[in-house]
Design a protein around this motif. Structure first.
Motif, PDB file in Angstrom:
ATOM      1  N   ARG A  51      33.086  39.137  43.270  1.00  0.00           N
ATOM      2  CA  ARG A  51      33.508  39.454  44.629  1.00  0.00           C
ATOM      3  C   ARG A  51      32.611  38.759  45.650  1.00  0.00           C
ATOM      4  O   ARG A  51      31.464  38.448  45.361  1.00  0.00           O
ATOM      5  CB  ARG A  51      33.485  40.980  44.878  1.00  0.00           C
ATOM      6  N   ASP A  76      38.183  39.817  46.217  1.00  0.00           N
ATOM      7  CA  ASP A  76      38.268  39.509  44.790  1.00  0.00           C
ATOM      8  C   ASP A  76      38.322  37.998  44.587  1.00  0.00           C
ATOM      9  O   ASP A  76      39.317  37.343  44.923  1.00  0.00           O
ATOM     10  CB  ASP A  76      39.525  40.162  44.205  1.00  0.00           C
ATOM     11  N   SER A 123      38.199  36.338  41.651  1.00  0.00           N
ATOM     12  CA  SER A 123      38.982  35.949  40.470  1.00  0.00           C
ATOM     13  C   SER A 123      40.454  35.731  40.808  1.00  0.00           C
ATOM     14  O   SER A 123      41.056  34.726  40.421  1.00  0.00           O
ATOM     15  CB  SER A 123      38.855  37.006  39.377  1.00  0.00           C
ATOM     16  N   SER A 124      41.036  36.677  41.540  1.00  0.00           N
ATOM     17  CA  SER A 124      42.459  36.544  41.863  1.00  0.00           C
ATOM     18  C   SER A 124      42.687  35.376  42.817  1.00  0.00           C
ATOM     19  O   SER A 124      43.671  34.638  42.690  1.00  0.00           O
ATOM     20  CB  SER A 124      42.993  37.845  42.476  1.00  0.00           C
ATOM     21  N   TYR A 125      41.770  35.198  43.768  1.00  0.00           N
ATOM     22  CA  TYR A 125      41.875  34.050  44.675  1.00  0.00           C
ATOM     23  C   TYR A 125      41.806  32.744  43.896  1.00  0.00           C
ATOM     24  O   TYR A 125      42.604  31.818  44.107  1.00  0.00           O
ATOM     25  CB  TYR A 125      40.758  34.108  45.720  1.00  0.00           C
ATOM     26  N   SER A 161      42.482  32.165  40.740  1.00  0.00           N
ATOM     27  CA  SER A 161      43.690  31.972  39.924  1.00  0.00           C
ATOM     28  C   SER A 161      44.825  31.410  40.770  1.00  0.00           C
ATOM     29  O   SER A 161      45.532  30.478  40.358  1.00  0.00           O
ATOM     30  CB  SER A 161      44.114  33.294  39.289  1.00  0.00           C
ATOM     31  N   ARG A 162      44.992  31.973  41.990  1.00  0.00           N
ATOM     32  CA  ARG A 162      46.051  31.478  42.884  1.00  0.00           C
ATOM     33  C   ARG A 162      45.789  30.034  43.294  1.00  0.00           C
ATOM     34  O   ARG A 162      46.701  29.205  43.314  1.00  0.00           O
ATOM     35  CB  ARG A 162      46.148  32.359  44.133  1.00  0.00           C
TER      36      ARG A 162
END
Length: 788
Positions: A533, A539, A541-543, A545-546
């Motif tokens: 973070r 977050d 990780s999600s950023y 991945s996108r």
């Protein structure tokens, strides 16, 4: 505006005097004025609050004195409506006004000044002509003190954040004061934490302390009182050891912080953009110049206090973001200027036109212009010579072009002011007259003659004559120069597949260009893969991945993994880079290159790292918090050690991210186990800007911050006992850590092959050297190559 030629005749005769805000009230200005000497555009304005003609219907002297007839008392504000596809908010910031709380009796004491006022005291164009004197009696000071965090890091006045710039500018001002006042001048900076966290700023602080003799006093200042007997100001403070001390100074400089402006708040309200509790526009870590409203962007201090380089970087990012949004409409509103065909002067007899500028009284008040005109007429090759009242005015420009055509002139000399600002203007005049713009020569008889020799008019005239003669002699030898037109390859090469590289490639593609993204490893993501973070709690990780999905699926972006550069040739607009990806060499043609090769975390030496399993680095802890947080919940204690490999002779720089990372991870551990004893052993805590709130939260949650004596060192035994000398208690202490976390330095790749390939240098620390640390922080000196 079109008529004003900034001669200053209006201000010279204006009888109304008011406080000069730009000089911090140290001097007065007229009601008709230029805000500051380097203003762009350099035009005078009438302050309708103080103009006697506009407020009382009297006076009118400026209209009578203006030689350009530029005064229009009946002028009114006009409202224009323009259609735009994007808006960039750049309202700037304002410095804290100590009068609002009468800090250190600033209202009454002339020798208690703000840092901006001290800048004007030091400036050659300032109220004292660059002489370092006390405002009260204009005597040279012997001792000057800087008091830090005035209007910053103070919840009581609604400014609980760090202003990020004050520590560095205080060091700069102390160094400049030393240059003005000599080595005997005593300069002292009273601080809570020295936050010289930018590139090369730590080295600058070290130089101030070790070479210039600037004193750094960690203290809490309790009061500043004038001493009528000595004329000094007594600074009373509690030193690091808890003792009450006092010292007298000639000048007290308040290092005032930055805050949001009232105009910025009003602008945000009009645009429907929300503000945080400090009045700044909130933005996210992944889109730092975007606002909640699509199409509206921010840059600079609109989003929080920032220094010059970061403001310029933000401005570039905001422009790129707006450019990508508007790429579909690019060139749809372009208007092409029509210019006459260029005259072929081959075979013509040399016919030089000489134009000498009076510049009102700027030049003609010292230099005998009519005398120079008569002399110039007799010079070889001169077919025309005349004087202009103001050569830079649009009317005179049009007249000069007409004279060139009527007299069949084929070379032009203008004797006026500085070619640095005016040469392109006169070259355009030649172009409009049908001449090649390189058939022009300029003599600077203002800066070099009338300004510097104003007390010696005859000598100034003779020097001006020498400059005119030389310019005419050179002009006779000039030949037309063609400007080649080269095609630009509409593609960019981005080196490095981390967050910075991917975002750069994504923006290039959004602007309509092809992007080659090359990464030396077998996957994208860089260091962001190891972080869960951001300090704001977003977050990662999600950023990530996108972002990887957007980049790899974008048809305008070609990703090359396991890539290695073997050769680079060409120049801006036309580069050829040989890249081997998977063992297959390939030549990529591109117009620009962006180096986003990143940096890594130092593998620390000492501290038992690599030998003691209790000792890990900050990035390793971040990974564990992201991937296996439950494995940390049972810890009873954790100790963070700051500056592990930073701010030492081998690496005399602050790594900038470590303090925030340690505080963030300390809070994460406290969230897992509130009873865990978490300690941070530090030299100076540097959660700059809005990160100060994170620091405050950590203290509230019970994280212990222990300042150690760096010179005495830190050691860790096998059982996790961390031994150090406490700066407050002045004794050796030990604190137990079931886990010991080293805030390791950020380190670049030394002797990077990218430097020689693209002809860009690395500094002493191994980081790439930008073209200009303040004004061109994302450019390299090599055109067409950029850094992020």
């Amino acid at each position: 505006m079109d008529k004003c030629i900034a001669c200053g005749a209006c201000a010279e005769k204006c009888p109304s005097k008011v406080e000069n805000e730009y000089e911090g009230g140290l001097t007065q200005r007229k009601a008709v004025y230029v805000k500051y000497a380097q203003a762009v555009p350099l035009k005078y304005a009438i302050d309708d609050r103080y103009c006697l003609k506009l407020t009382k219907g009297k006076c009118g002297l400026c209209e009578k004195r203006c030689p350009a007839k530029a005064i229009n008392y009946k002028d009114e504000k006009k409202t224009r409506e323009i259609s735009v596809g994007a808006v960039i908010m750049a309202p700037g910031s304002e410095t804290y006004d100590p009068r609002s709380h009468n800090t250190y009796d600033y209202r009454r004491q002339k020798n208690v000044v703000t840092s901006l006022e001290f800048e004007r005291i030091l400036s050659a164009s300032g109220p004292y002509g660059g002489h370092l004197v006390r405002p009260s009696d204009h005597k040279e000071p012997r001792k000057i003190a800087w008091l830090q965090c005035v209007g910053s890091r103070d919840e009581h006045i609604g400014r609980g954040y760090c202003s990020a710039v004050c520590c560095t500018y205080a060091v700069k001002e102390a160094m400049l004061a030393k240059e003005h006042g000599g080595s005997s001048l005593d300069t002292a900076i009273f601080y809570m934490d020295m936050r010289t966290h930018g590139k090369d700023f730590e080295r600058f602080q070290n130089r101030a302390r070790d070479e210039a003799g600037v004193r750094f006093v960690k203290a809490r200042v309790t009061s500043v009182d004038p001493d009528p007997e000595t004329g000094l100001h007594t600074v009373r403070y509690v030193d690091e050891e808890g003792r009450l001390a006092e010292e007298g100074f000639d000048i007290i400089v308040l290092s005032v912080g930055l805050g949001a402006t009232a105009q910025g708040r009003e602008l945000a309200e009009r645009l429907g953009v929300s503000l945080d509790r400090f009045g700044f526009v909130p933005s996210g870590s992944f889109a730092p110049v975007a606002t909640e409203r699509p199409g509206i962007f921010i840059c600079g201090a609109a989003g929080g206090p920032k220094d010059i380089p970061q403001s310029v970087i933000d401005a570039s990012a905001a422009a790129a973001s707006a450019g990508s949004l508007l790429s579909a409409a690019r060139e749809s509103l372009v208007r092409k200027k029509t210019v006459p065909d260029e005259r072929d002067i081959r075979g013509e007899t040399t016919r030089i036109g000489v134009f000498l500028c009076r510049c009102g009284t700027n030049i003609a008040g010292v230099v005998d212009i009519p005398k120079l005109v008569e002399r110039a007429k007799a010079l070889p090759g001169v077919a025309f010579a005349a004087e202009n009242l103001f050569s830079c005015s649009q009317d005179t420009q049009n007249k000069m072009a007409e004279i060139v055509r009527e007299n069949n002139l084929n070379r032009v000399v203008v004797a006026a002011c500085t070619p640095k600002t005016h040469e392109p203007l006169f070259q355009e005049t030649l172009t409009n007259a049908g001449l090649n713009k390189y058939l022009f020569e300029m003599a600077n008889i203002r800066n070099h003659c009338s300004w510097v020799h104003k007390d010696h008019p005859e000598a100034a005239t003779e020097k001006a004559w020498d400059l005119v003669r030389m310019a005419v002699a050179k002009a006779a030898l000039l030949a037309p120069l063609p400007e080649p037109i080269l095609s630009i390859i509409p593609a960019g090469l981005v080196i490095g597949g981390g967050v910075a590289g991917m975002e750069a490639a994504k923006n290039l593609a959004a602007q309509g260009y092809r992007a080659y993204l090359i990464e030396k490893t077998n996957e994208l993501g860089g260091n962001a893969k190891k972080i869960g973070r951001t300090w704001r709690g977003e977050d990662v990780s999600s950023y990530l991945s996108r972002l990887i999905a957007e980049v790899t699926q974008n048809p305008s972006i070609e990703v090359l993994l396991n890539a290695e550069i073997s050769a680079v040739e060409g120049f801006v607009g036309n580069f050829k880079t040989t890249v081997s990806a998977g063992g297959t060499p390939r030549i990529l043609e591109h117009g620009v290159a962006i180096i986003a090769s990143g940096a890594g975390e130092l593998a620390p030496t000492g501290y038992g790292y690599g030998e003691n399993p209790r000792v890990i680095t900050g990035l390793t802890l971040s990974q564990r918090l992201m991937n296996a947080p439950s494995s940390l919940a049972g810890l009873s204690s954790c100790v963070f050690i700051q500056c592990a490999g930073s701010r030492i002779p081998e690496r005399p720089y602050c790594s900038k991210v470590c303090c925030t990372q340690s505080i963030q991870n300390a809070l994460a551990l406290k969230a897992l186990n509130p009873s865990m004893q978490v300690s941070i052993v530090y030299r100076d805590m540097r959660p700059y800007g809005l990160r100060e709130e994170l620091y405050r939260k950590a203290r509230e949650k019970g994280v212990l911050f222990l300042r150690h004596d760096h010179a005495a060192g830190v050691s860790i035994d096998r059982d996790g006992l961390v031994h150090f000398s406490d700066k407050v208690l002045r004794r050796r202490l030990s604190v137990r850590g079931e886990l010991v976390v080293l805030a390791a330095a950020v380190v670049p790749e030394r002797n990077s092959p990218l430097g020689p390939f693209f002809k860009v240098p690395q500094n002493d620390d191994g980081f790439f050297a930008e073209a200009h640390v303040k004004l061109r922080p994302v450019d390299f000196a090599t055109d067409g190559v950029f850094v992020c």
